[in-house]
Design a protein around this motif. Structure first.
Motif, PDB file in Angstrom:
ATOM      1  N   VAL A 194      10.134 -12.631   0.523  1.00 32.15           N
ATOM      2  CA  VAL A 194       9.207 -11.687   0.555  1.00 32.15           C
ATOM      3  C   VAL A 194       9.490 -10.359  -0.072  1.00 32.15           C
ATOM      4  O   VAL A 194      10.468  -9.807  -0.046  1.00 32.15           O
ATOM      5  CB  VAL A 194       8.813 -11.344   2.157  1.00 32.15           C
ATOM      6  CG1 VAL A 194       7.952 -10.433   2.418  1.00 32.15           C
ATOM      7  CG2 VAL A 194       8.591 -12.635   3.193  1.00 32.15           C
ATOM      8  N   GLY A 195       8.359  -9.883  -0.857  1.00 30.92           N
ATOM      9  CA  GLY A 195       8.580  -8.450  -1.505  1.00 30.92           C
ATOM     10  C   GLY A 195       8.456  -7.585  -0.525  1.00 30.92           C
ATOM     11  O   GLY A 195       8.625  -7.472   0.612  1.00 30.92           O
ATOM     12  N   PRO A 196       8.887  -6.230  -0.800  1.00 29.90           N
ATOM     13  CA  PRO A 196       9.290  -5.077  -0.068  1.00 29.90           C
ATOM     14  C   PRO A 196       7.978  -4.302   0.321  1.00 29.90           C
ATOM     15  O   PRO A 196       8.143  -3.329   1.285  1.00 29.90           O
ATOM     16  CB  PRO A 196      10.095  -4.058  -1.009  1.00 29.90           C
ATOM     17  CG  PRO A 196       9.576  -4.435  -2.391  1.00 29.90           C
ATOM     18  CD  PRO A 196       9.387  -5.742  -2.480  1.00 29.90           C
ATOM     19  N   GLY A 197       6.746  -4.839  -0.260  1.00 31.80           N
ATOM     20  CA  GLY A 197       5.584  -3.960   0.231  1.00 31.80           C
ATOM     21  C   GLY A 197       5.539  -2.557  -0.469  1.00 31.80           C
ATOM     22  O   GLY A 197       6.410  -2.479  -1.572  1.00 31.80           O
ATOM     23  N   GLY A 198       5.028  -1.884   0.232  1.00 28.99           N
ATOM     24  CA  GLY A 198       4.937  -0.127  -0.267  1.00 28.99           C
ATOM     25  C   GLY A 198       3.627  -0.226  -0.908  1.00 28.99           C
ATOM     26  O   GLY A 198       2.659  -0.664  -0.533  1.00 28.99           O
ATOM     27  N   LEU A 199       3.646   0.742  -1.720  1.00 32.97           N
ATOM     28  CA  LEU A 199       2.386   1.120  -2.629  1.00 32.97           C
ATOM     29  C   LEU A 199       1.931   0.107  -3.444  1.00 32.97           C
ATOM     30  O   LEU A 199       2.626  -0.133  -4.353  1.00 32.97           O
ATOM     31  CB  LEU A 199       2.648   2.603  -3.301  1.00 32.97           C
ATOM     32  CG  LEU A 199       2.325   3.748  -2.382  1.00 32.97           C
ATOM     33  CD1 LEU A 199       2.353   5.200  -3.300  1.00 32.97           C
ATOM     34  CD2 LEU A 199       1.438   3.840  -1.520  1.00 32.97           C
ATOM     35  N   VAL A 200       0.558  -0.427  -3.300  1.00 34.05           N
ATOM     36  CA  VAL A 200       0.070  -1.389  -4.186  1.00 34.05           C
ATOM     37  C   VAL A 200      -1.206  -1.034  -4.572  1.00 34.05           C
ATOM     38  O   VAL A 200      -1.886  -0.802  -3.592  1.00 34.05           O
ATOM     39  CB  VAL A 200      -0.140  -2.933  -3.407  1.00 34.05           C
ATOM     40  CG1 VAL A 200      -0.694  -3.712  -4.338  1.00 34.05           C
ATOM     41  CG2 VAL A 200       1.408  -3.208  -3.009  1.00 34.05           C
ATOM     42  N   ASP A 201      -1.452  -0.549  -5.748  1.00 34.08           N
ATOM     43  CA  ASP A 201      -2.645  -0.185  -6.294  1.00 34.08           C
ATOM     44  C   ASP A 201      -3.091   1.162  -5.574  1.00 34.08           C
ATOM     45  O   ASP A 201      -4.196   1.554  -5.134  1.00 34.08           O
ATOM     46  CB  ASP A 201      -3.649  -1.219  -6.131  1.00 34.08           C
ATOM     47  CG  ASP A 201      -4.941  -0.788  -7.017  1.00 34.08           C
ATOM     48  OD1 ASP A 201      -4.839  -0.053  -8.024  1.00 34.08           O
ATOM     49  OD2 ASP A 201      -6.018  -1.114  -6.773  1.00 34.08           O
ATOM     50  N   GLY A 202      -2.004   2.078  -5.256  1.00 26.90           N
ATOM     51  CA  GLY A 202      -2.069   3.339  -4.449  1.00 26.90           C
ATOM     52  C   GLY A 202      -2.474   3.257  -3.214  1.00 26.90           C
ATOM     53  O   GLY A 202      -2.643   4.088  -2.474  1.00 26.90           O
ATOM     54  N   LYS A 203      -2.131   1.992  -2.558  1.00 34.14           N
ATOM     55  CA  LYS A 203      -2.545   1.833  -1.177  1.00 34.14           C
ATOM     56  C   LYS A 203      -1.347   1.048  -0.187  1.00 34.14           C
ATOM     57  O   LYS A 203      -0.571   0.239  -0.882  1.00 34.14           O
ATOM     58  CB  LYS A 203      -3.682   0.895  -0.818  1.00 34.14           C
ATOM     59  CG  LYS A 203      -5.041   1.736  -1.371  1.00 34.14           C
ATOM     60  CD  LYS A 203      -5.890   0.523  -1.665  1.00 34.14           C
ATOM     61  CE  LYS A 203      -7.215   1.122  -2.316  1.00 34.14           C
ATOM     62  NZ  LYS A 203      -8.179  -0.061  -2.948  1.00 34.14           N
TER      63      LYS A 203
END
Lengths: 94, 94, 94, 94, 94, 94, 94
Positions: free
Chosen positions: A43-52
């Motif tokens: 699973v990736g770390p998440g965080g800002l994706v396309d500014g969200k």
């Protein structure tokens, strides 16, 4: 050797057809969008994706339902896996 | 002579087919979207991209998985490289 | 007579094919998206573009890589130039 | 009789072909997107456009470069003009 | 019987062809996008449209230029009118 | 049995053709987008729609003009109704 | 064995045709978008969806109207269910 997905991406491995039958889940056969059950490998770390901001809610080992055509197939150490975005995961089965 | 990518762009170089086999990664052959392993040669500064803050998480030397058709091929000093957006990089392999 | 680009636009001039070879950069031939090396002749002021703040990071004299089909060709005083958005510029070469 | 453009719109009038040659600007002939030089006749007030603040930077009398297909042709008092959005104006020539 | 447009919508009535000629405005004939002169019959209240604040700047009685294909034709009390969004109105003529 | 629309949706019922003629409203016949007069039967609660606040301005009993192809037809207790978004309603007629 | 939908997704089960008739609801037959009545089996937690807060308003047991083509069919323990986004649910019937 391991794959560390970036951002909101998730590495999954499709369950074998036999295992799928045993667990009682059979997927409807549709030529356009074929749903699938898979196991989460990373699973990736998440965080800002396309500014969200995206928070990861699936975890390694989860059995998930996704769609076949929303991801990229990669073969690592002879094993075929798929990299999808978490938003392409529809549900977790228990 | 060097390429300095702008914004959230990343310069990558595809691994040779032999090296790919040696590292145990073999990519599924799909005519529509062919995944690839590449080495990161240069990383842009990130910053505001389409009005949204982007932080660069890949670094020079990373082995990354991306898609063949998401980038622009350029030949620099006789060496073919590809310029992609960081969001086109799916995962880092270790 | 000069061209003053508006907003986030940049006026570039393609390098001659000979000069391109001399600098060691040869572009991959692709019918769909042909990358190019060009020299920046003029840079717009940046500012709000589609409601989002854009800062100009390229400057006059930069050698840049862009794509052939992302811009408008204009001939000024007998010289062909191209007007692109800064976001169409992939990298600066040095 | 006058045309008062709304919002971020600008009324322009294409320069005559002869005048274009005299000023030293010749446009590249492309069937898809034919660039043009025009004179600004009227400028809208700007303000909120699609929820985003737009400031008008062109002014009446400016010679501008735009694209042929981004606007609506209207004939006023026997004179053909074109109404474009300011964002369709690529540059000002001086 | 009256039509009260919602949101940022405007009810307009196309001028008769004769009246158009008399006022000196003749529209360029284009099969794709035919500009038109119309009279504003009713104006919506504006407000939040798709989450963005819209202020109405046209008023009843304005002669406006719009495009033929951006609106819905309705016949009320035997009179054909068109309902458009204010953003489809390009300019006011005086 | 009742239909309670969710979010910004509205349940409408097309007026009979006779009633339409009687009220003096005749809709222009267009194969692409056929406008219609309908009566509002139920109105959703509004609120956040796609992350944007929507306030409901139509109310039960309103005669509204909408477009035929922007909605889903449902037959409830033998009566055909249509579920549309409020943004698909162009105007109220009085 | 259960399906736990992620995010704003909802698991629904189409009512049998007989039951539909009994409840007095008959769906209009359209080849493009066939509306349907279904029972809600499971509801996701809502939260941030594409960066926007989504609150779940449907609950288990609700009879809902949705569209046939907005969802993914899955067969669980021999029972066919559909996973849709809450925004694909048009109304609740009571």
């Amino acid at each position: 050797m391991t794959i560390k997905p970036l951002s909101d991406r998730v590495v999954i491995k499709m369950e074998e057809a036999e295992e799928t039958t045993k667990s009682g889940i059979v997927l409807a056969g549709s030529a356009k969008e074929k749903p699938q059950v898979a196991t989460v490998l990373a699973v990736g770390p998440g965080g800002l994706v396309d500014g969200k901001e995206v928070q990861m809610t699936v975890k390694v080992g989860d059995k998930v339902i996704t769609s076949k055509y929303s991801g990229t197939e990669v073969k690592v150490d002879g094993e075929e896996v798929i990299i999808v975005r978490q938003s392409d995961i529809l549900a977790v089965v228990e």
